[in-house]
Enzyme design. Structure first.
Site, short mmCIF file in Angstrom:
data_model
loop_
_atom_site.label_atom_id
_atom_site.label_comp_id
_atom_site.label_asym_id
_atom_site.label_seq_id
_atom_site.Cartn_x
_atom_site.Cartn_y
_atom_site.Cartn_z
N GLU A 218 0.61 -1.05 -0.23
CA GLU A 218 0.00 0.17 -0.35
C GLU A 218 1.02 0.98 -0.31
O GLU A 218 0.33 1.98 -0.91
CB GLU A 218 -0.99 0.01 1.73
CG GLU A 218 -2.12 -1.41 1.00
CD GLU A 218 -1.98 -1.64 1.95
OE1 GLU A 218 -2.29 -3.31 2.69
OE2 GLU A 218 -0.83 -2.78 1.59
N CYS B 70 -0.44 0.53 7.81
CA CYS B 70 -0.71 0.53 6.40
C CYS B 70 -2.09 1.55 6.12
O CYS B 70 -2.70 2.54 5.47
CB CYS B 70 -1.36 -0.71 4.89
SG CYS B 70 0.95 -1.58 4.91
N ALA C 39 16.33 -42.90 -10.49
CA ALA C 39 17.83 -42.83 -10.18
C ALA C 39 18.19 -44.88 -11.09
O ALA C 39 16.92 -45.55 -10.48
CB ALA C 39 18.84 -42.88 -9.53
N ARG D 264 19.92 -20.66 -11.49
CA ARG D 264 20.56 -21.05 -12.66
C ARG D 264 19.93 -20.37 -13.79
O ARG D 264 20.12 -21.32 -14.85
CB ARG D 264 21.36 -22.00 -12.53
CG ARG D 264 22.20 -22.60 -11.64
CD ARG D 264 22.67 -23.43 -11.40
NE ARG D 264 22.93 -24.61 -11.77
CZ ARG D 264 21.93 -25.22 -10.47
NH1 ARG D 264 21.62 -24.59 -9.30
NH2 ARG D 264 21.37 -26.56 -10.84
#
Length: 366
Positions: free
Chosen positions: A53, A85, A163, A208
């Site tokens: 705000e 705010c 895996a 990355r």
């Protein structure tokens, strides 16, 4: 009403910019409209302050007087590191405030609405409430459940293997899937893995991608016996990216002191349950430290612990069009189920192709 919805969607889009950057605060967006034209925009800034705000009010300047404010969360009304705010909105002379979601934080929870209304400002609540709740599910989970919202990410073959039998896993999915994974990392406050993954793969656990390198989440390593060594990537880069190890070993153990010297934060003496670090105690600790959105990228043992203990809120599954076979390592290990009725069940939310791979998003059924 259609214009109201359009302006609130704009506020929600601005709020998304803060995901992964503003914890422990919620990510909020704000749009200020006068005579049907947007005169100010703002969203929660990195670190959680300033709030949306005051950023939008500064952008609007004098044009805020008599304007309508669209904000994705009820404006705060308490004194913290910055003024409320609500006070800023009242001082700016806005005529109307429309917000999407009531703030469940006990310091707010309706008091922002009341303060604005008492000042003579028209207040409307609940516009696109479900969308706002979805966006801030991390903040809401931390407030309501005293733990972060947990996203479990899996990257597997079609038959659910992460895996080969010899441990080799790089790479099952393609570069497109890995890029999407990095984007998801950037929207989380912290990323967690287990010591087995660190020792086997030596991951960086960073974002990355161009433009996202500065948005890498904090790294959390679960390492009950403190097997982490200083030659691992997460240790060598710990001075650049905050890295925390949670362990049952005392923080003054020589191994812990060596990691501390290298820039790693060691949280020692964590409780153990059934031979493993107590998951609920760990999640509670992370919530206390301000983590609202936690991404888990791990091997099968840690993944199965999260699934077994029903602490997976969202499952993001990257699936490659390949089969490894029964001797491969499974994404989720034994759950020790005796009846099908006890299977953890999820609701599919999205499926989309990413290159040759598929990414599927699921939410846990309550």
């Amino acid at each position: 009403m259609s214009q109201d919805i359009s302006f609130m969607r704009h506020a929600l889009a601005l709020a998304r910019r803060g995901l992964g950057q503003v914890a422990p605060n919620p990510s909020v967006g704000c749009v200020i409209v006068r005579d049907g034209r947007i005169v100010g925009r703002g969203w929660t800034q990195p670190g959680g302050r300033p709030h949306a705000e005051p950023v939008a009010l500064a952008d609007a300047g004098d044009a805020a007087r008599g304007a309508t404010v669209y904000v994705s969360l009820e404006p705060c009304a308490h004194h913290g590191a910055s003024p409320p705010c609500t006070d800023a909105l009242i001082a700016a002379g806005v005529a109307k405030v429309v917000y999407a979601l009531r703030d469940p934080d006990p310091r707010v929870d309706g008091t922002g609405h009341t303060r604005l209304a008492d000042a003579g400002i028209e207040v409307v609540s609940g516009l696109l409430e479900k969308e706002a709740e979805e966006l801030n599910r991390g903040f809401l989970t931390r407030i309501r459940k005293k733990r972060p919202f947990v996203t479990l990410k899996l990257a597997t073959s079609l038959d659910g293997k992460v895996a080969l039998a010899n441990g080799r896993s790089q790479w099952i999915t393609g570069p497109g899937a890995r890029a999407v994974s990095h984007q998801i990392r950037a929207s989380h406050d912290a990323i967690m893995t287990g010591i087995g993954t660190v020792l086997a793969d030596d991951p960086a656990l960073t974002c990355r991608l161009p433009g996202l390198s500065a948005r890498s989440p904090d790294r959390v390593i679960l390492d009950g016996g403190l097997r982490l060594t200083v030659d691992r990537e997460v240790v060598e880069t710990a001075r650049d990216i905050p890295t925390t190890v949670i362990t049952a070993v005392a923080a003054d153990d020589p191994k812990a002191l060596a990691l501390t010297e290298a820039g790693v934060e060691v949280l020692g003496g964590m409780a153990v349950k059934d031979g493993r670090l107590d998951l609920d105690a760990t999640l509670s600790l992370l919530a206390e430290r301000g983590v609202t959105r936690l991404m888990v990228e791990s091997g099968g043992e840690l993944a199965s612990t999260f699934v077994r203990e029903e602490r997976v809120d969202e499952l993001v599954w990257f699936r490659a069009p390949a089969i490894i076979g029964g001797d491969g390592l499974s994404a989720v290990r034994n759950l020790d189920l005796e009846l099908l009725e006890f299977m953890p069940r999820f609701e599919r939310r999205y499926v989309r192709p990413v290159g040759e791979d598929l990414v599927e998003t699921y939410r846990r059924r309550n």
